[in-house]
Design a protein around this motif. Structure first.
Motif: not given
Length: 418
Positions: A140-163
């Motif tokens: 679970i821990q490994r998959n979560t970190i991997l998902c985070l890396h995938i999102l960041c690597g595909h343009g996810a806005q790391v400063n986007a605020r929650v509405d």
């Protein structure tokens, strides 16, 4: 009557066609849902030919195609589904087929927000899992970190605020729900380490407030401003850490000393005042936790600094009845305090010494406050405060015995206060 019958037949046929179409869509959505959960990328690619990747999946609550579906009552985007259930292969497949990493759900959350909100509570530290449960947790821990890396690597806005009303950035969410490892990943991908939320708090303020040393250390290494103040209160990370560490819970858990020393070692201004004029030492003295007070004094905290209402740190110390019973610490503070101001701007004495049980102490302190020191005594006290206990032995080897005894042969406040 014949026309009515024909019209009714046409309506029946149209309704049947609509139901059939809806049934086909539901079946398609259910199959795609299953494929994402099972990380069946071949099936995902096939189904995306008939299902737009950025269109929500509508799953009936009564669907039995997967045990998770019975919980699904709201439409969900495929990318949110893969993120929420930590399916890295499905996530990557969706992104490669045009999934928008910034699409928001009904609560205004992007996939990046969602993964941080659902970060695993248990942090695994095993080198090799020895049980099935440990293996599951590590996966679970490994998959979560991997998902985070995938999102960041595909343009996810790391400063986007929650509405929402907090307007938290991903770093703020990571403080609340994540681990310190998340912070460095976000910072390396461009997250603003000094971003503020709706309450004008930076991630470092939040980490200091909960006394998380690993997070504080990571944020400082990523460039966090240790002396940034909350605009609404003027409190710095040091003041927040001292406040939490000086609370009853902080005292009970013996928490916070390492966090406070870490902040001070990295340049936190020990005498920074908030909007009320209080410093970290005011907060520590009110809490009365000796180890915190001594640590701040070690970093040359000013014992004589006053709040806007004319209250000194020792005034705050005397506010709390439980503090006054520690006469040794009180004597140490008295030795560093001059002039001794017992009342604030309104002429009000600390509430603690107003208790009947401290009647004699109150009289003694009032007498001390009215007794001025000689210039010689002030100089000796200044030398002791500047060099402190740390250099006491060193000075003994450098100063003539008579002079050293004159400086360190101080008046014993402890015996006076008993």
């Amino acid at each position: 009557m014949g026309n009515i019958t024909k019209r009714g037949s046409r309506d029946l046929v149209a309704d049947s066609a609509t139901l059939l179409e809806e049934s086909l869509v539901t079946a398609l959505h259910s199959r795609l849902y299953d494929a994402i959960i099972k990380e069946d990328c071949d099936t995902i690619k096939t189904l995306l030919r008939n299902q737009p990747v950025n269109q929500p999946l509508t799953i009936l609550a009564s669907s039995s195609s997967h045990r998770l579906l019975s919980q699904q009552t709201q439409p969900i985007f495929p990318i949110h589904l893969a993120t929420e259930y930590r399916k890295p292969r499905s996530l990557l497949c969706l992104l490669q087929h045009g999934a928008d990493p910034e699409v928001r759900d009904g609560q205004g959350l992007t996939p990046l927000h969602l993964i941080l909100l659902n970060w695993p509570v248990t942090s695994t530290t095993w080198n090799k899992p020895s049980t099935r449960i440990q293996k599951v947790l590590m996966d679970i821990q490994r998959n979560t970190i991997l998902c985070l890396h995938i999102l960041c690597g595909h343009g996810a806005q790391v400063n986007a605020r929650v509405d929402n009303r907090n307007k938290d950035s991903p770093l703020h969410l990571a403080i609340t729900y994540g681990t310190y490892s998340v912070l460095s990943i976000l910072a390396q991908n461009g997250a603003q380490v000094n971003a503020i939320n709706e309450y004008s708090m930076t991630p470092l303020h939040m980490a200091a407030d909960i006394l998380n040393k690993n997070m504080i250390q990571t944020l400082i290494a990523c460039g966090a401003n240790v002396n940034c103040a909350v605009s609404s209160t003027g409190q710095t990370a040091l003041k927040l850490a001292v406040s939490t560490a000086s609370s009853k819970a902080g005292r009970l858990l013996a928490a916070g000393v390492g966090c406070i020393r870490l902040l001070l070692n990295h340049g936190a201004q020990v005498d920074a005042q908030d909007h009320e004029g209080q410093t970290a030492l005011h907060e520590a003295c009110f809490g009365g936790r000796e180890v915190i007070i001594n640590l701040l004094l070690e970093f040359k905290a000013n014992v004589n600094i006053l709040t806007r209402n004319g209250e000194s740190p020792i005034y705050m110390y005397l506010q709390n009845r439980s503090n006054i019973r520690d006469v040794t610490l009180l004597a140490r503070l008295l030795d560093r305090t001059y002039p001794l101001r017992l009342s604030n701007k309104q002429g009000i004495l600390p509430s603690g010494i107003m208790m009947p049980e401290f009647h004699l102490l109150r009289k003694t302190l009032i007498k001390l406050s009215k007794k001025p020191l000689t210039l010689e005594a002030i100089c000796k006290r200044t030398i002791r405060n500047v060099y402190g206990e740390k250099y006491k032995s060193y000075l003994k080897t450098r100063l003539p015995p008579k002079l050293w005894n004159s400086i360190y042969g101080i008046y014993d406040f402890t015996s006076l206060l008993k």
